[in-house]
Design an enzyme around this catalytic site. Sequence first.
Site, PDB file in Angstrom:
ATOM      1  N   ASP A 144       0.881  -1.217   0.118  1.00 37.14           N
ATOM      2  CA  ASP A 144       0.232   0.082  -0.282  1.00 37.14           C
ATOM      3  C   ASP A 144       1.007   1.216   0.365  1.00 37.14           C
ATOM      4  O   ASP A 144       0.422   2.585  -0.786  1.00 37.14           O
ATOM      5  CB  ASP A 144      -0.613  -0.217   1.234  1.00 37.14           C
ATOM      6  CG  ASP A 144      -2.537  -1.064   1.065  1.00 37.14           C
ATOM      7  OD1 ASP A 144      -1.786  -1.269  -0.114  1.00 37.14           O
ATOM      8  OD2 ASP A 144      -2.943  -1.025   1.899  1.00 37.14           O
ATOM      9  N   GLU A 204      -4.533   9.271   4.920  1.00 39.25           N
ATOM     10  CA  GLU A 204      -4.974  10.152   5.865  1.00 39.25           C
ATOM     11  C   GLU A 204      -3.766  11.492   5.703  1.00 39.25           C
ATOM     12  O   GLU A 204      -2.445  11.420   6.120  1.00 39.25           O
ATOM     13  CB  GLU A 204      -4.961   9.331   7.005  1.00 39.25           C
ATOM     14  CG  GLU A 204      -3.122   8.738   7.605  1.00 39.25           C
ATOM     15  CD  GLU A 204      -2.982   7.443   7.181  1.00 39.25           C
ATOM     16  OE1 GLU A 204      -1.481   7.327   6.694  1.00 39.25           O
ATOM     17  OE2 GLU A 204      -3.981   6.486   7.285  1.00 39.25           O
ATOM     18  N   ASP A 217      -0.611  11.076  22.053  1.00 41.21           N
ATOM     19  CA  ASP A 217       0.335  10.754  21.586  1.00 41.21           C
ATOM     20  C   ASP A 217       0.280  11.875  20.086  1.00 41.21           C
ATOM     21  O   ASP A 217       0.834  11.868  18.842  1.00 41.21           O
ATOM     22  CB  ASP A 217       0.303   9.434  20.725  1.00 41.21           C
ATOM     23  CG  ASP A 217       1.026   8.789  22.068  1.00 41.21           C
ATOM     24  OD1 ASP A 217       1.089   9.170  22.910  1.00 41.21           O
ATOM     25  OD2 ASP A 217       1.553   7.470  21.422  1.00 41.21           O
ATOM     26  N   THR A 271      -8.747   1.475   6.868  1.00 44.11           N
ATOM     27  CA  THR A 271      -8.208   0.317   7.196  1.00 44.11           C
ATOM     28  C   THR A 271      -6.697   0.857   7.371  1.00 44.11           C
ATOM     29  O   THR A 271      -6.103  -0.417   7.261  1.00 44.11           O
ATOM     30  CB  THR A 271      -8.860  -0.613   6.168  1.00 44.11           C
ATOM     31  OG1 THR A 271      -8.347   0.334   4.187  1.00 44.11           O
ATOM     32  CG2 THR A 271     -10.517  -1.072   5.299  1.00 44.11           C
ATOM     33  N   TYR A 301      -3.755   3.503   8.824  1.00 41.40           N
ATOM     34  CA  TYR A 301      -3.164   3.664  11.160  1.00 41.40           C
ATOM     35  C   TYR A 301      -4.341   3.864  11.737  1.00 41.40           C
ATOM     36  O   TYR A 301      -4.473   3.782  12.573  1.00 41.40           O
ATOM     37  CB  TYR A 301      -2.820   4.876  10.322  1.00 41.40           C
ATOM     38  CG  TYR A 301      -1.596   5.237  11.118  1.00 41.40           C
ATOM     39  CD1 TYR A 301      -1.649   5.072  12.675  1.00 41.40           C
ATOM     40  CD2 TYR A 301      -0.630   6.815  11.349  1.00 41.40           C
ATOM     41  CE1 TYR A 301      -0.760   5.070  13.582  1.00 41.40           C
ATOM     42  CE2 TYR A 301      -0.228   7.241  12.863  1.00 41.40           C
ATOM     43  CZ  TYR A 301      -0.198   6.452  13.957  1.00 41.40           C
ATOM     44  OH  TYR A 301       0.406   7.118  14.285  1.00 41.40           O
ATOM     45  N   LEU A 306      -7.246   2.484  11.696  1.00 43.94           N
ATOM     46  CA  LEU A 306      -7.406   0.971  12.450  1.00 43.94           C
ATOM     47  C   LEU A 306      -7.005   0.450  13.144  1.00 43.94           C
ATOM     48  O   LEU A 306      -7.436   0.345  14.123  1.00 43.94           O
ATOM     49  CB  LEU A 306      -7.656  -0.219  11.050  1.00 43.94           C
ATOM     50  CG  LEU A 306      -8.404  -1.556  11.212  1.00 43.94           C
ATOM     51  CD1 LEU A 306     -10.037  -1.138  11.558  1.00 43.94           C
ATOM     52  CD2 LEU A 306      -7.813  -2.379   9.973  1.00 43.94           C
ATOM     53  N   ALA A 340      -3.367   7.218  21.194  1.00 42.39           N
ATOM     54  CA  ALA A 340      -3.606   7.370  23.086  1.00 42.39           C
ATOM     55  C   ALA A 340      -3.680   8.111  23.786  1.00 42.39           C
ATOM     56  O   ALA A 340      -2.448   8.905  24.028  1.00 42.39           O
ATOM     57  CB  ALA A 340      -1.229   7.082  22.805  1.00 42.39           C
TER      58      ALA A 340
END
Length: 293
Positions: free
Chosen positions: A77, A150, A178, A189, A191, A193, A213
């Site tokens: 990808d 993204e 974070d 589907t 980062y 996810l 996080a």
Amino acid sequence: MSTKILLFSRPQIAHTQSDIGQLWPLFERYGFDYAINQEFAEVVEQLFDIKVDPSKIYGATTGEQPAGTVMVCCGGDGTLLEGIHRLSDKSIPVAAINFGHLGFLTSATRDGVEALFEDIANNRLNLHSRTMLEIEGIAELGGPMTALNEVAAQRLEATMIKVEASVNSQTVAQYNGDGVIVSTPTGSTAYSLSAGGPIVAPECGCFLLTPLAPHNFGMRPVVVPDTATIELTIHTRHGQAMLSVDNRTYRIGDGEKITIRRAKEQILLATPHNISFYETLHCKMMWDVDIRN
């Protein structure tokens, strides 16, 4: 009019002679013209001890191409995302052969190369319009950029950062932790996810805000319409943070603001005629495996 194949790959992919050697006979069989990016051409020359015709090589961008051109990315990808960044004309369909690992976007396998080229020759590819993000606001970008998957604002050092997020000038949250991911349905589907975001069918008209996080356990992913304008203001306390735009990264400083909206242009992802998003999903996620046994 013959079809032209724009080959793209990255040198860090573990290419083998058997993988790459099957491409050129298929070009001849189906009468395809082709062009190949400089880095991939060097790999091919080393593997086969040949010299690629310089007229068949392109560089940082693909430039103008004839009608009927298809880009074929050889890798995972990440390779496909980089290939899209090189594509001067976003109306050119992009197909991919998964020479990588999981690969949600790279539908064709190394065993399905011949079937993919047969679909291209017979105009049987499924074409899917995918929404992209447009990002602007920090000097290092050098102007607006686009992303298929993204944009992620995230800490670069040991201490947490704060990201103020607003949608259409209305405050959504202050993400202390974070960082935060803004993703398209295609990127749901990726980062997002892995950070606990939902899987979204690519036809949905939305964007996702997924915290990374968060120190506030009440933080949850938020789905917003893709007509919205999203603003992220970064507070790093000290030092710098990082902005990743698909597979490219940039440093950002304290107080910088990023504006994200739906890009005017879309990408045409091309998949073999017998593969759907849902088939890819249940196969890649192994949802058809009964783990009770």
